[in-house]
Design an enzyme around this catalytic site. Structure first.
Site, mmCIF file in Angstrom:
data_model
loop_
_atom_site.group_PDB
_atom_site.id
_atom_site.type_symbol
_atom_site.label_atom_id
_atom_site.label_comp_id
_atom_site.label_asym_id
_atom_site.label_seq_id
_atom_site.Cartn_x
_atom_site.Cartn_y
_atom_site.Cartn_z
ATOM 1 N N ASP A 9 -2.525 -11.942 37.476
ATOM 2 C CA ASP A 9 -3.671 -11.942 37.703
ATOM 3 C C ASP A 9 -4.673 -12.629 37.303
ATOM 4 O OD1 ASP A 9 -6.373 -10.368 38.323
ATOM 5 O OD2 ASP A 9 -6.851 -10.351 36.242
ATOM 6 N N LEU A 34 1.879 13.089 30.644
ATOM 7 C CA LEU A 34 2.363 14.398 29.597
ATOM 8 C C LEU A 34 3.073 13.111 28.238
ATOM 9 C CD1 LEU A 34 5.308 16.189 32.138
ATOM 10 C CD2 LEU A 34 2.682 16.785 31.693
ATOM 11 N N CYS A 35 2.401 11.990 28.053
ATOM 12 C CA CYS A 35 2.909 11.930 26.998
ATOM 13 C C CYS A 35 1.503 12.017 26.071
ATOM 14 C CB CYS A 35 2.395 9.713 27.575
ATOM 15 S SG CYS A 35 3.581 8.849 26.676
ATOM 16 N N HIS A 36 1.717 11.774 25.165
ATOM 17 C CA HIS A 36 1.320 12.082 24.259
ATOM 18 C C HIS A 36 0.504 11.128 23.417
ATOM 19 C CE1 HIS A 36 4.954 14.828 23.319
ATOM 20 N NE2 HIS A 36 3.940 16.340 22.902
ATOM 21 N N MET A 56 7.761 3.941 25.025
ATOM 22 C CA MET A 56 6.710 3.813 26.473
ATOM 23 C C MET A 56 5.097 3.471 26.083
ATOM 24 S SD MET A 56 7.807 5.782 28.777
ATOM 25 C CE MET A 56 6.813 4.777 29.703
ATOM 26 N N GLU A 57 4.894 3.406 24.880
ATOM 27 C CA GLU A 57 3.576 2.692 24.641
ATOM 28 C C GLU A 57 4.063 0.581 24.936
ATOM 29 O OE1 GLU A 57 2.575 6.196 23.367
ATOM 30 O OE2 GLU A 57 3.831 5.083 23.497
#
Length: 161
Positions: free
Chosen positions: A128, A75-77, A113-114
């Site tokens: 990693d 649902l993130c644009h 969110m980004e």
């Protein structure tokens, strides 16, 4: 907040319609920490890590992650980011790495969110790259540090808590 913005009239999850929102400058900063041994940090800082320039790879991974956030978070644009910055700093006491990200755009929805995704993936990439020499590293304190712009206003850690 009166209603959940990610639910439609039937209560189903959907992407929020931002077409009526104004285009404004929006910016977000996030951070994460990777706690590791002094020996592992020394390998990185002395350029002796067997996998090469760990910070450079993590920085690129963070930038790529910010650009791909809408592919990872439902649902993130998808956003046309104008700036993504990933800063990685070694801290000696205690031995850890600080990752800070900045995402910026002029658009109709925020970039929190980004910025958070960039910090998370940069931290995961550090893990990693270093797991061959140390497996007990800890990724911690992934959080939004600052948000500017948009209808909900500005936020900064420590001033809005």
């Amino acid at each position: 907040m009166n209603s959940l913005s990610h639910l439609n009239h039937a209560g189903e999850a959907n992407m929020v319609d931002v077409s009526d929102k104004s285009m404004t400058l929006r910016q977000a900063r996030a951070e994460a920490f990777v706690v590791l041994s002094e020996q592992t940090l020394a390998l990185i800082m002395q350029g002796k890590h067997p996998k090469g320039d760990v910070f450079a790879v993590a920085r690129i991974a963070g930038i790529q992650a910010a650009k791909k956030t809408s592919d990872l978070i439902p649902l993130c644009h998808p956003l046309m980011l104008s700036k993504v910055e990933v800063t990685i700093t070694a801290l000696n006491e205690p031995s850890r790495i600080h990752i800070e990200t900045l995402c910026r755009l002029t658009g109709q929805t925020g970039v929190e969110m980004e910025a958070l995704t960039a910090a998370s993936v940069a931290a995961l990439t550090l893990y990693d790259m270093c797991k061959a020499v140390q497996k007990d590293m800890v990724i911690e304190s992934i959080r939004l540090v600052e948000k500017r712009g948009g209808k909900s206003g500005d936020y900064q850690v420590g001033t809005n808590d």
